[in-house]
Scaffold this motif. Structure first.
Motif, PDB file in Angstrom:
ATOM      1  N   UNK A 157       0.830  -1.204   0.000  1.00 28.22           N
ATOM      2  CA  UNK A 157       0.000   0.000   0.000  1.00 28.22           C
ATOM      3  C   UNK A 157       0.866   1.256   0.000  1.00 28.22           C
ATOM      4  N   UNK A 158       1.948   1.238   0.777  1.00 27.75           N
ATOM      5  CA  UNK A 158       2.852   2.398   0.816  1.00 27.75           C
ATOM      6  C   UNK A 158       3.423   2.685  -0.560  1.00 27.75           C
ATOM      7  N   UNK A 159       3.734   1.640  -1.313  1.00 29.62           N
ATOM      8  CA  UNK A 159       4.247   1.829  -2.672  1.00 29.62           C
ATOM      9  C   UNK A 159       3.198   2.520  -3.537  1.00 29.62           C
ATOM     10  N   UNK A 160       1.954   2.096  -3.409  1.00 35.01           N
ATOM     11  CA  UNK A 160       0.880   2.692  -4.200  1.00 35.01           C
ATOM     12  C   UNK A 160       0.631   4.152  -3.878  1.00 35.01           C
ATOM     13  N   UNK A 161       0.899   4.563  -2.632  1.00 33.83           N
ATOM     14  CA  UNK A 161       0.692   5.960  -2.245  1.00 33.83           C
ATOM     15  C   UNK A 161       1.557   6.915  -3.059  1.00 33.83           C
ATOM     16  N   UNK A 162       2.685   6.423  -3.566  1.00 27.10           N
ATOM     17  CA  UNK A 162       3.576   7.259  -4.371  1.00 27.10           C
ATOM     18  C   UNK A 162       3.297   7.114  -5.865  1.00 27.10           C
ATOM     19  N   UNK A 163       2.185   6.477  -6.187  1.00 28.81           N
ATOM     20  CA  UNK A 163       1.810   6.331  -7.595  1.00 28.81           C
ATOM     21  C   UNK A 163       2.618   5.302  -8.339  1.00 28.81           C
ATOM     22  N   UNK A 164       3.317   4.443  -7.618  1.00 25.73           N
ATOM     23  CA  UNK A 164       4.114   3.416  -8.268  1.00 25.73           C
ATOM     24  C   UNK A 164       3.230   2.214  -8.613  1.00 25.73           C
ATOM     25  N   UNK A 165       3.424   1.613  -9.796  1.00 22.76           N
ATOM     26  CA  UNK A 165       2.663   0.407 -10.138  1.00 22.76           C
ATOM     27  C   UNK A 165       3.062  -0.758  -9.235  1.00 22.76           C
ATOM     28  N   UNK A 166       2.153  -1.721  -9.106  1.00 24.52           N
ATOM     29  CA  UNK A 166       2.445  -2.894  -8.282  1.00 24.52           C
ATOM     30  C   UNK A 166       3.699  -3.589  -8.777  1.00 24.52           C
ATOM     31  N   UNK A 167       4.539  -3.995  -7.830  1.00 26.13           N
ATOM     32  CA  UNK A 167       5.785  -4.684  -8.170  1.00 26.13           C
ATOM     33  C   UNK A 167       6.083  -5.706  -7.075  1.00 26.13           C
ATOM     34  N   UNK A 168       5.403  -6.851  -7.132  1.00 30.25           N
ATOM     35  CA  UNK A 168       5.587  -7.866  -6.089  1.00 30.25           C
ATOM     36  C   UNK A 168       7.044  -8.292  -5.918  1.00 30.25           C
ATOM     37  N   UNK A 169       7.803  -8.311  -7.025  1.00 31.57           N
ATOM     38  CA  UNK A 169       9.198  -8.734  -6.945  1.00 31.57           C
ATOM     39  C   UNK A 169      10.014  -7.770  -6.078  1.00 31.57           C
ATOM     40  N   UNK A 170       9.758  -6.459  -6.218  1.00 30.33           N
ATOM     41  CA  UNK A 170      10.491  -5.476  -5.410  1.00 30.33           C
ATOM     42  C   UNK A 170      10.088  -5.577  -3.942  1.00 30.33           C
ATOM     43  N   UNK A 171       8.789  -5.704  -3.684  1.00 31.83           N
ATOM     44  CA  UNK A 171       8.322  -5.828  -2.303  1.00 31.83           C
ATOM     45  C   UNK A 171       8.917  -7.079  -1.658  1.00 31.83           C
ATOM     46  N   UNK A 172       8.977  -8.160  -2.406  1.00 34.00           N
ATOM     47  CA  UNK A 172       9.560  -9.401  -1.900  1.00 34.00           C
ATOM     48  C   UNK A 172      11.032  -9.188  -1.546  1.00 34.00           C
ATOM     49  N   UNK A 173      11.760  -8.511  -2.422  1.00 34.18           N
ATOM     50  CA  UNK A 173      13.186  -8.260  -2.174  1.00 34.18           C
ATOM     51  C   UNK A 173      13.380  -7.430  -0.907  1.00 34.18           C
ATOM     52  N   UNK A 174      12.579  -6.375  -0.761  1.00 35.66           N
ATOM     53  CA  UNK A 174      12.687  -5.518   0.426  1.00 35.66           C
ATOM     54  C   UNK A 174      12.437  -6.320   1.698  1.00 35.66           C
ATOM     55  N   UNK A 175      11.384  -7.140   1.682  1.00 32.39           N
ATOM     56  CA  UNK A 175      11.046  -7.933   2.868  1.00 32.39           C
ATOM     57  C   UNK A 175      12.132  -8.959   3.178  1.00 32.39           C
ATOM     58  N   UNK A 176      12.709  -9.556   2.155  1.00 32.07           N
ATOM     59  CA  UNK A 176      13.782 -10.520   2.382  1.00 32.07           C
ATOM     60  C   UNK A 176      15.035  -9.824   2.906  1.00 32.07           C
TER      61      UNK A 176
END
Length: 344
Positions: free
Chosen positions: A137-156
């Motif tokens: 959701x935080x990513x979407x607040x900045x108008x960025x398209x969904x990117x599960x791969x990036x979110x996964x990398x950040x969490x890992x």
């Protein structure tokens, strides 16, 4: 009139496309060099006076370099949070300008804010959302398209992957702090503000988070850190800035700061105690301690009054023998406390 061969025309077109590609690459490379030359954050003549009449910041000038870890230190009420809040677009300045990656935070606020991530002191998350949903959701607040791969990398990277489906309310304080960092990184900022990132975190987890921050710096992210744990700044920072009463009183490379303002102390444990110092040693700044069983010599790190070698020779000539010696150097905390004390 004979027509040119299609093969010749195709070859000419290919050569032209290749030249255009080379030209574009050169332009892009030059653009990157120019970006690297300008500071990540540039603050000019920045002031903030609240409606109550309280002046929180006074004519701040500050430049933060690309890819560095910059520690902003100051006592409570010094203006640290106000400065960060203005740069991040949360508080409006009274005067002055701030550029983030060359973008004015007021005139070009969308571009400026998209380049900044903020981890605030307070844990501000929806307690009943999952980790994955919160960061996405935080990513979407900045108008960025969904990117599960990036979110996964950040969490890992933040050791949160196994908690991705957990609700925030079930996490420990340290894990919640990591979620705040993940939120700040969700939109791929180039500048990251960490406002007291390890407050309330145990020592082991604090050191783990230091490693996370170092890895972020290695990827090119510029990191601005405020902390009351001076050890944290000493371990991590490339440069240190000290703010007091709304004014920047010092900005220096950490190593150079400790060289300029640090002090060293040599302690000699004597074989036989002394009641008083011999007259020939009285001018060398020596002090008797521990009931005459120790001699203490304090000097700045830029130069010694007589030099350690000369001191030991003088002690030997005076018939003073020692059985052990210890050296101690000022910590960044001691330097910080002395600086702030002088401003009072």
């Amino acid at each position: 009139m004979p027509q040119p061969s299609p093969y010749i025309a195709k070859a000419s077109s290919t050569r032209l496309s290749f030249r255009v590609l080379i030209c574009c690459k050169r332009v892009l490379a030059n653009h990157k060099k120019l970006l690297a030359m300008q500071p990540a954050i540039s603050v000019s003549n920045l002031s903030k006076t609240y409606a109550s009449g309280f002046t929180a910041l006074k004519s701040i000038d500050l430049e933060i370099k690309h890819g560095e870890i910059f520690a902003l230190l100051g006592p409570n009420g010094a203006g640290k949070t106000t400065l960060i809040s203005i740069i991040c677009g949360i508080v409006n300045p009274s005067s002055g300008t701030v550029l983030a990656e060359g973008h004015d935070i007021v005139k070009d606020y969308r571009a400026a804010r998209s380049r900044i991530g903020l981890v605030p002191q307070e844990l501000t998350t929806d307690a009943f959302e999952t980790v994955w949903a919160t960061v996405s959701f935080s990513r979407g607040l900045f108008g960025k398209p969904a990117n599960p791969a990036h979110v996964e990398k950040v969490l890992k990277d933040l050791s949160l992957w196994d908690k991705k489906d957990n609700k925030i309310i079930t996490l420990s304080g340290g894990m919640k702090r990591r979620v705040m960092i993940a939120k700040a990184l969700s939109h791929e900022p180039q500048i990251l503000f960490l406002d007291e990132p390890t407050a309330g975190v145990d020592v082991e987890l604090r050191r783990d988070m230091w490693e996370v921050v170092r890895r972020l710096r290695e990827t090119g992210v510029t990191i601005i850190l405020t902390t009351h744990y001076i050890e944290e700044a000493e371990q991590m920072a490339d440069r240190v800035g000290v703010i007091s009463h709304g004014e920047i009183i010092l900005v220096e490379e950490k190593a150079e700061l400790m060289r300029k303002l640090g002090r060293k102390q040599l302690t000699l444990q004597l074989q036989n105690p002394l009641e008083t110092l011999p007259p020939e040693l009285a001018s060398q700044g020596l002090e008797l301690a521990e009931g005459g069983h120790e001699l203490v010599y304090t000097y700045d790190t830029q130069g010694e009054r007589t030099g350690i070698t000369g001191l030991l020779k003088d002690l030997n000539d005076a018939g003073i023998r020692f059985r052990d010696l210890q050296t101690k150097q000022s910590s960044l905390e001691e330097i910080f406390v002395n600086l702030v004390r002088k401003q009072r």
